[in-house]
Motif scaffolding. Structure first.
Motif, short mmCIF file in Angstrom:
data_model
loop_
_atom_site.label_atom_id
_atom_site.label_comp_id
_atom_site.label_asym_id
_atom_site.label_seq_id
_atom_site.Cartn_x
_atom_site.Cartn_y
_atom_site.Cartn_z
N ARG A 1 0.82 -1.21 0.00
CA ARG A 1 0.00 0.00 0.00
C ARG A 1 0.85 1.26 0.00
O ARG A 1 0.33 2.35 -0.16
N ARG A 2 2.15 1.12 0.19
CA ARG A 2 3.07 2.24 0.16
C ARG A 2 4.19 1.90 -0.84
O ARG A 2 5.12 1.18 -0.51
N ILE A 3 4.03 2.43 -2.04
CA ILE A 3 4.91 2.07 -3.15
C ILE A 3 5.67 3.30 -3.63
O ILE A 3 5.07 4.35 -3.89
N LEU A 4 6.98 3.19 -3.74
CA LEU A 4 7.82 4.28 -4.23
C LEU A 4 8.01 4.14 -5.74
O LEU A 4 8.48 3.12 -6.23
N PHE A 5 7.63 5.18 -6.48
CA PHE A 5 7.89 5.22 -7.92
C PHE A 5 9.23 5.90 -8.14
O PHE A 5 9.45 7.03 -7.71
N VAL A 6 10.15 5.20 -8.80
CA VAL A 6 11.49 5.74 -9.04
C VAL A 6 11.61 6.16 -10.50
O VAL A 6 11.56 5.33 -11.41
N LYS A 7 11.76 7.46 -10.72
CA LYS A 7 11.97 8.00 -12.07
C LYS A 7 13.46 7.95 -12.36
O LYS A 7 14.22 8.81 -11.96
N ASP A 8 13.86 6.92 -13.06
CA ASP A 8 15.28 6.69 -13.31
C ASP A 8 15.67 6.89 -14.77
O ASP A 8 16.69 6.39 -15.23
N GLN A 9 14.84 7.63 -15.51
CA GLN A 9 15.11 7.94 -16.90
C GLN A 9 14.83 9.43 -17.13
O GLN A 9 14.16 10.08 -16.32
N PRO A 10 15.32 10.00 -18.25
CA PRO A 10 15.11 11.42 -18.51
C PRO A 10 13.62 11.75 -18.74
O PRO A 10 12.78 10.85 -18.88
N ASP A 11 13.33 13.03 -18.78
CA ASP A 11 11.98 13.49 -19.09
C ASP A 11 11.70 13.26 -20.57
O ASP A 11 12.31 13.90 -21.43
N GLU A 12 10.83 12.35 -20.86
CA GLU A 12 10.41 12.09 -22.24
C GLU A 12 9.08 11.35 -22.22
O GLU A 12 8.54 11.09 -21.15
N THR A 13 8.57 11.00 -23.38
CA THR A 13 7.19 10.52 -23.46
C THR A 13 6.99 9.15 -22.82
O THR A 13 5.94 8.90 -22.22
N THR A 14 7.97 8.26 -22.93
CA THR A 14 7.77 6.92 -22.34
C THR A 14 7.69 7.01 -20.82
O THR A 14 6.85 6.36 -20.20
N MET A 15 8.56 7.83 -20.22
CA MET A 15 8.54 8.00 -18.77
C MET A 15 7.25 8.67 -18.31
O MET A 15 6.64 8.28 -17.31
N ALA A 16 6.82 9.69 -19.06
CA ALA A 16 5.59 10.39 -18.70
C ALA A 16 4.39 9.44 -18.74
O ALA A 16 3.52 9.49 -17.85
N GLU A 17 4.34 8.58 -19.72
CA GLU A 17 3.23 7.64 -19.84
C GLU A 17 3.25 6.58 -18.73
O GLU A 17 2.21 6.19 -18.21
N TRP B 1 6.29 9.81 -2.30
CA TRP B 1 6.25 8.48 -2.92
C TRP B 1 6.79 8.49 -4.35
O TRP B 1 6.63 7.54 -5.08
N PHE B 2 7.44 9.61 -4.72
CA PHE B 2 8.02 9.77 -6.06
C PHE B 2 9.47 10.20 -5.90
O PHE B 2 9.76 11.23 -5.29
N LEU B 3 10.40 9.40 -6.43
CA LEU B 3 11.83 9.71 -6.33
C LEU B 3 12.37 10.04 -7.72
O LEU B 3 12.43 9.18 -8.59
N ASP B 4 12.73 11.30 -7.92
CA ASP B 4 13.31 11.75 -9.18
C ASP B 4 14.82 11.71 -9.06
O ASP B 4 15.41 12.41 -8.24
N THR B 5 15.46 10.87 -9.88
CA THR B 5 16.92 10.74 -9.81
C THR B 5 17.64 11.72 -10.74
O THR B 5 18.85 11.68 -10.85
N HIS B 6 16.88 12.56 -11.43
CA HIS B 6 17.42 13.66 -12.24
C HIS B 6 18.42 13.18 -13.30
O HIS B 6 19.56 13.65 -13.37
N ILE B 7 17.97 12.26 -14.10
CA ILE B 7 18.78 11.75 -15.20
C ILE B 7 18.50 12.58 -16.45
O ILE B 7 17.37 12.99 -16.70
N HIS B 8 19.55 12.83 -17.24
CA HIS B 8 19.41 13.55 -18.50
C HIS B 8 19.76 12.63 -19.66
O HIS B 8 20.34 11.55 -19.47
N ALA B 9 19.40 13.05 -20.85
CA ALA B 9 19.70 12.26 -22.05
C ALA B 9 21.19 11.96 -22.14
O ALA B 9 22.03 12.81 -21.81
N ASP C 1 23.92 7.50 -17.93
CA ASP C 1 23.59 6.18 -17.41
C ASP C 1 22.93 6.36 -16.05
O ASP C 1 23.51 6.92 -15.13
N GLY C 2 21.70 5.88 -15.94
CA GLY C 2 20.92 6.13 -14.73
C GLY C 2 21.27 5.27 -13.53
O GLY C 2 20.77 5.52 -12.43
#
Length: 372
Positions: free
Chosen positions: A213-229, A249-257, A260-261
């Motif tokens: 019930r407590r899930i962390l979403f890890v954004k480990d890729q750059p800002d683009e359409t696949t990540m947004a979806e 509950w959202f961890l942004d690792t600040h990866i750019h194009a 390597d994430g």
């Protein structure tokens, strides 16, 4: 020779009308494609039909016939020996049905390599020849030159939102183009992508059904359409289940194009877990590299997977997941579909009667292993 042409059931080209902008719709391109089909049935040194015979068989003008023959001569498929009036089949040439430019980011990635290889495999079945081009910035790519060297193009954009300028160029290409991976909402562009909304949705469903019930979403890729979806799908499912999403509950690792994430994700998770005992019981990493980093970070902080924290990832490189410790549960896809779908789109666009651009979507599947 006229009989051999007829055996190929070549489609006649309409007379008159306005020259379309797409090269594949021009008469000389279609005539060249049909003559190339004939050439592939002949032996080196054999003589081609004269222009008048091609005009009659293909229902084209003398100018169209001569332009088509020049295209094949420039490719080295046919030659006209000095002092001779008729073209002959070259002694050595590659019997290809189409030339395709493969344009991809200049970045080492198993995902990209697998995607490119799947296109090559699909093209091999169709007797296509490929030229590969790599780039760092899409606005520095000379698409006009690249398209001029082939009959069609496959483009894998960088991991960033595609510019409006590039969208406009893709809407009016000189040759057919298929764009892979990134989501292009415009119906006028051939597109092959993953159902990334379903990827995120399936991740939330899987972990929720297993009691998390407590899930962390890890954004480990750059800002683009696949990540947004993926995040949009995850958020939609979380809202449906009434569990928290976003914020802490959202961890942004600040990866750019072109980065390597793995290292960023490993450091961000290690710091987060090291500050205090985590409240989350599960982690969803939006890429395989994040999943690899998460397994290490959790283990090094003295926690166990999956007893303390379950780990789920989108597993582009699905061949790696079973060999991790513990074996990583992943949401995976059949990567060979990128190649097959791209080939179908270009095949249709290169036909004598080109079809309208289409979009193919690859559906994800859940593969459970020991990390959940």
């Amino acid at each position: 020779m006229r009989r051999e042409l007829r055996k190929l059931h070549l489609v006649r080209l309409d007379k008159g009308g306005i020259m379309p902008k797409l090269l594949t719709e021009t008469k000389h391109f279609q005539a060249a494609s049909q003559i190339r089909e004939l050439v592939n049935t002949l032996s080196p040194g054999e003589v081609l039909p004269v222009a008048s015979e091609l005009m009659e068989t293909l229902n084209i003008s003398h100018g169209t016939a001569m332009r088509a023959l020049k295209v094949l001569a420039d490719e080295g498929v046919i030659v006209r020996p000095m002092g001779k009036l008729r073209y002959r089949i070259a002694e050595r040439f590659e019997r290809v049905s189409a030339r395709i430019s493969m344009v991809r980011p200049d970045f080492p990635s198993s995902d990209l390599d697998g995607m490119v290889q799947s296109v090559y495999e699909a093209g091999k079945k169709r007797n296509w020849k490929f030229n590969q081009y790599c780039f760092r910035k899409s606005d520095e790519v000379d698409f006009t030159r690249i398209m001029g060297e082939a009959d069609a193009m496959v483009l894998i954009p960088t991991a960033e939102f595609i510019s409006e300028e590039l969208i406009r160029a893709l809407l009016k290409p000189e040759r057919p183009v298929a764009v892979l991976l990134q989501h292009l909402r415009h119906p006028g562009i051939n597109n092959v992508c993953i159902n990334d909304f379903r990827v995120g949705e399936l991740a939330a469903e899987t972990l929720f059904e297993r009691g998390h019930r407590r899930i962390l979403f890890v954004k480990d890729q750059p800002d683009e359409t696949t990540m947004a979806e993926r995040y949009r799908g995850f958020s939609a499912a979380a809202e449906r289940f009434g569990i928290p999403c976003g914020g802490e509950w959202f961890l942004d690792t600040h990866i750019h194009a072109f980065e390597d994430g793995r290292e960023n994700c490993y450091r961000a998770l290690s710091e987060l877990i090291g500050r205090k005992k985590p409240e989350f019981t599960a982690v969803f990493c939006a890429s395989m590299m994040g999943g690899v980093a998460a397994l290490r970070a959790v283990r090094e902080q003295g926690l166990a997977v999956p007893d303390d924290i379950a780990v789920l990832a989108f597993g582009g490189e699905s061949d790696l997941a079973p060999y991790l410790y513990p074996p990583l549960s992943c949401i995976e896809i059949h990567y060979e579909l990128f190649g097959e779908y791209a080939a179908r789109l270009l095949e249709a666009a290169l036909s004598p009667e080109p079809s309208e651009p289409r979009r193919f979507t690859i559906e994800p599947r859940l593969v459970l292993r020991e990390s959940i």
